[in-house]
Enzyme design. Structure first.
Site, PDB file in Angstrom:
ATOM      1  N   HIS A  40       0.728  -1.036   0.073  1.00 27.02           N
ATOM      2  CA  HIS A  40       0.052   0.103   0.082  1.00 27.02           C
ATOM      3  C   HIS A  40       0.848   1.349   0.140  1.00 27.02           C
ATOM      4  O   HIS A  40       1.233   1.745   1.110  1.00 27.02           O
ATOM      5  CB  HIS A  40      -0.867   0.153   1.109  1.00 27.02           C
ATOM      6  CG  HIS A  40      -1.906   1.195   1.402  1.00 27.02           C
ATOM      7  ND1 HIS A  40      -3.133   0.941   2.082  1.00 27.02           N
ATOM      8  CD2 HIS A  40      -1.942   2.247   0.748  1.00 27.02           C
ATOM      9  CE1 HIS A  40      -3.963   1.851   1.682  1.00 27.02           C
ATOM     10  NE2 HIS A  40      -3.097   2.803   1.094  1.00 27.02           N
ATOM     11  N   HIS A  90       1.572   4.665  -2.491  1.00 29.17           N
ATOM     12  CA  HIS A  90       1.179   5.669  -3.699  1.00 29.17           C
ATOM     13  C   HIS A  90       2.532   6.355  -3.898  1.00 29.17           C
ATOM     14  O   HIS A  90       3.113   7.182  -3.082  1.00 29.17           O
ATOM     15  CB  HIS A  90       0.386   6.808  -3.119  1.00 29.17           C
ATOM     16  CG  HIS A  90      -1.270   6.237  -2.609  1.00 29.17           C
ATOM     17  ND1 HIS A  90      -1.995   5.945  -3.578  1.00 29.17           N
ATOM     18  CD2 HIS A  90      -1.631   5.575  -1.478  1.00 29.17           C
ATOM     19  CE1 HIS A  90      -3.079   5.271  -2.861  1.00 29.17           C
ATOM     20  NE2 HIS A  90      -2.931   5.311  -1.714  1.00 29.17           N
ATOM     21  N   GLU A 149     -11.593   3.248   5.506  1.00 29.75           N
ATOM     22  CA  GLU A 149     -10.436   4.210   6.262  1.00 29.75           C
ATOM     23  C   GLU A 149     -11.480   5.336   6.870  1.00 29.75           C
ATOM     24  O   GLU A 149     -11.957   5.305   8.203  1.00 29.75           O
ATOM     25  CB  GLU A 149      -9.673   4.831   5.433  1.00 29.75           C
ATOM     26  CG  GLU A 149      -8.550   5.662   6.235  1.00 29.75           C
ATOM     27  CD  GLU A 149      -7.809   6.470   4.860  1.00 29.75           C
ATOM     28  OE1 GLU A 149      -6.796   7.119   5.662  1.00 29.75           O
ATOM     29  OE2 GLU A 149      -8.025   6.386   3.951  1.00 29.75           O
ATOM     30  N   ASP A 161       1.627   4.094   3.059  1.00 29.72           N
ATOM     31  CA  ASP A 161       0.825   4.848   2.190  1.00 29.72           C
ATOM     32  C   ASP A 161       1.200   5.976   1.458  1.00 29.72           C
ATOM     33  O   ASP A 161       1.611   5.660   0.295  1.00 29.72           O
ATOM     34  CB  ASP A 161      -0.307   5.381   3.244  1.00 29.72           C
ATOM     35  CG  ASP A 161      -1.519   5.800   2.696  1.00 29.72           C
ATOM     36  OD1 ASP A 161      -1.832   5.496   1.422  1.00 29.72           O
ATOM     37  OD2 ASP A 161      -2.470   6.226   3.610  1.00 29.72           O
ATOM     38  N   ASP A 162       1.440   7.207   1.886  1.00 25.26           N
ATOM     39  CA  ASP A 162       2.238   8.406   1.455  1.00 25.26           C
ATOM     40  C   ASP A 162       3.282   8.809   2.438  1.00 25.26           C
ATOM     41  O   ASP A 162       3.226   9.774   2.903  1.00 25.26           O
ATOM     42  CB  ASP A 162       1.212   9.368   1.166  1.00 25.26           C
ATOM     43  CG  ASP A 162       0.018   9.039   0.241  1.00 25.26           C
ATOM     44  OD1 ASP A 162       0.251   9.028  -1.012  1.00 25.26           O
ATOM     45  OD2 ASP A 162      -1.075   8.679   0.935  1.00 25.26           O
TER      46      ASP A 162
END
Length: 330
Positions: A10, A12, A193, A271-272
């Site tokens: 996961h 990005h 989420e 994630d980010d």
């Protein structure tokens, strides 16, 4: 802390743009930024919710203009991920976000895949690319992107669904996922989420996804938890992201430990990472300390990440063997 080998499921790519890189790309591409310096930009990384993050996230993408820019971004992530213990990475890209600002799909995809193709040789990290659809855009737009990506002939691993969750249920994209399934692509989606547990049900039953990205709100529905445990549905949890976006108040309140101990198939991801304060190693260290996770918990998280990946069986076996060796030092 001994760094355990893991798979990252996961991530990005656009969320790996560090402030220094944003300014470097802006100078290269003659993009005027609304921040005076790196410190002013970093000061904006205090988000009230998902939408406040997305506003900044999309604004900073303006610095990505050429295939070389996308390749540089991807290679920088892979180098940092390798240092964090990542041995296999399945990464997201948001083509619509770039198409909407006039960047050709070929620039995006060819730049990213050039770095991914070299990753095993350069970084020792095997990879796969997942094309994510923006759920706050139309299903027609998503279908167009899927068709165009397929027409390019650049191999992709699967499709995903991300961006603003509330008000954009998975059911909106049934036809897109049916087309992707027919093309033999893997299917994943963000759900649960900020959105309710019902979105997780929809992602499973209507889209037919193989993994749920985030999924932390599943704990609000005992019947859903039972299903996820029984079916071993992977949940790609991102602790520092959840805290940064106020989905969880504090890392010590994160439901990861409860999810793990209920038998849910959870893994830890970043994630980010440039926006949320850390890569996979930072996330694992954070939850270890905040939730008092033991060595067995950390090994379970690492193993889950590998078995939940879409890597070839031989690659999974290699990484699982590395985990077994590293576990002896915990």
């Amino acid at each position: 802390m001994t760094i355990l080998p893991v798979a990252e499921l996961h991530l990005h790519l656009e969320g790996t743009l560090e402030p220094e890189t944003i300014f470097s790309l802006a100078e290269r591409n003659k993009i005027a930024l609304p921040y005076a310096d790196v410190d002013e930009l970093r000061a904006k990384f205090d988000f009230a919710d998902l939408q406040s993050f997305l506003d900044l996230y999309y604004a900073n993408m303006s610095t990505l203009q050429t295939a070389a820019d996308f390749a540089e971004m991807t290679d920088a992530y892979l180098a940092r991920a390798a240092r964090a213990g990542v041995r296999h990475a399945e990464v997201f890209v948001d083509p619509q976000a770039h198409l909407l600002r006039g960047i050709a799909l070929e620039e995006v995809m060819e730049g990213i895949t050039s770095a991914l193709d070299a990753s095993v040789a350069v970084h020792g990290v095997s990879t796969g690319l997942i094309v994510s659809m923006l759920r706050d855009q139309s299903a027609e737009s998503a279908m167009d992107v899927l068709d165009d990506v397929i027409a390019l002939g650049i191999p992709i691993l699967g499709i995903g669904l991300d961006s603003a969750e509330v008000g954009h249920p998975p059911s909106k994209f049934v036809d897109v996922y049916a087309k992707a399934r027919a093309e033999g692509l893997h299917l994943v989606a963000h759900a649960g989420e900020e959105g309710p547990p019902e979105y997780i049900w929809e992602a499973l039953d209507l889209l037919g996804v193989e993994r749920i990205d985030h999924g932390i709100r599943c704990l609000e529905d005992e019947r859903l938890v039972d299903r996820l445990v029984t079916e071993r549905v992977p949940l790609t949890v991102c602790p520092l992201s959840n805290v940064s976006l106020k989905a969880v108040y504090h890392l010590s309140n994160h439901p990861l430990a409860a999810m793990l101990h209920k038998g849910l198939n959870v893994s830890v991801n970043s994630d980010d990472p440039s926006y949320f304060g850390g890569y996979v190693d930072d996330n694992l260290t954070g939850v270890r300390d905040a939730l008092d996770l033991g060595a067995g918990d950390l090994v379970a998280l690492a193993r889950n990440s590998v078995t939940a990946s879409f890597a070839e069986d031989g690659r999974k076996t290699e990484i699982l063997a590395e985990i077994a060796v590293a576990a002896r030092s915990l």
